[in-house]
Design an enzyme around this catalytic site. Structure first.
Site, short mmCIF file in Angstrom:
data_model
loop_
_atom_site.label_atom_id
_atom_site.label_comp_id
_atom_site.label_asym_id
_atom_site.label_seq_id
_atom_site.Cartn_x
_atom_site.Cartn_y
_atom_site.Cartn_z
N ASP A 195 0.86 -1.16 0.00
CA ASP A 195 0.00 0.00 0.00
C ASP A 195 0.91 1.23 0.00
O ASP A 195 2.09 1.14 0.34
CB ASP A 195 -0.88 -0.04 1.25
N ASP A 226 -0.17 5.04 1.01
CA ASP A 226 -0.36 6.01 2.09
C ASP A 226 -0.26 5.35 3.47
O ASP A 226 -0.93 4.36 3.75
CB ASP A 226 -1.72 6.67 1.95
#
Length: 285
Positions: free
Chosen positions: A80, A82
């Site tokens: 991922d 963020d």
């Protein structure tokens, strides 16, 4: 089959290693870094006590089967963006330029905790609050706010050196994933595209299908199929609820500074060590 235990923390000391070796009845202790150790042939009947000790001491732990998995056997590393690869939630910082960070961040936090089940709808609500923000705000966020999380470059360098395919898949935005791909040499990236009008302002909409939890899982599965990678040869790292479907397709599912729901479901957690803490779980021989 025997089990070994990897302990790591920026503050892990020799005294602490000795303490946990006694609790775990370890057959052997091997230092694998400045602040990491591997304890071989531990007593699994003491697992609860080991976990409690590690939590009390703020030490990351991982129980792994012997023989140790070889890094050279891994094929896919999915991450991922963020709050996992990078230190911020980009949408919150973009909203901050317009003075709307508090409202947007509240929705982001609820979505990452799993309190909002429909990620796509939560993203549309947040993006709508960006209407009228100058597109140049994205570059401002990239230049002044975005930083790689600790250990990111070391982990990616080790992956690329071994030929492991790196996948950055995000519910965030292509403006950032594309720049990180170029900067870090990532193999593949996927994210959402913000619509910009002829005046150079964000319209408050995204273009095309939204990259949600299912899309993240699909991208990982597609790359794993392409590379002939089994789940045992995949690592997936994330921090929020929308990463969980993706993480289910990797034996090495890693909750990084993650929300409680994610830590409960992931096979491993890194709460104190950097992203490169993953490397201490593998044999480099």
């Amino acid at each position: 089959m025997s089990t070994f235990l990897v302990l790591q923390s920026p503050t892990l000391s020799t005294t602490q290693i000795e303490q946990i070796a006694a609790i775990a009845c370890a057959n052997q202790v091997i230092l694998v870094g400045a602040h990491a150790a591997r304890l071989d042939a531990i007593d699994l009947s003491e697992q609860a006590a080991i976990i409690q000790w590690a939590q009390d001491k703020k030490v990351d732990y991982a129980f792994l089967p012997a023989p140790q998995q070889a890094w050279k056997n891994m094929k896919v590393l999915a991450m991922d963006m963020d709050s996992t690869l990078i230190n911020i939630e980009c949408i919150d910082e973009i909203a901050g330029v317009a003075g709307r960070k508090e409202q947007v961040a509240a929705i982001t936090e609820a979505a990452m905790r799993g309190e909002i089940k429909d990620f796509s709808e939560s993203l549309r609500r947040r993006v709508a609050m960006l209407e009228g923000v100058p597109a140049q705000a994205l570059q401002e966020v990239y230049d002044t706010k975005l930083r790689l999380n600790a250990g990111a470059e070391e982990l990616l360098k080790a992956a690329h050196a071994q030929g492991i395919k790196t996948l950055l898949v995000s519910g965030g935005f292509t403006f950032f994933t594309q720049r990180l791909q170029e900067r870090l040499g990532l193999y593949e990236t996927h994210a959402n595209t913000l619509e910009v009008d002829e005046r150079g302002l964000l319209t408050g909409r995204v273009l095309g299908p939204i990259v949600d939890a299912q899309a993240k899982a699909d991208y990982l599965q597609a790359l794993a199929l392409k590379e002939g990678a089994s789940p045992e040869q995949c690592i997936a790292m994330g921090d929020g609820a929308n990463d969980l479907l993706m993480m289910q397709h990797a034996r090495y599912s890693v909750a990084y500074r993650a929300k409680p729901l994610v830590q409960e479901q992931a096979n491993f957690s890194l709460n104190y060590s950097g992203l490169n803490g993953v490397l201490n779980w593998f044999d480099y021989a």
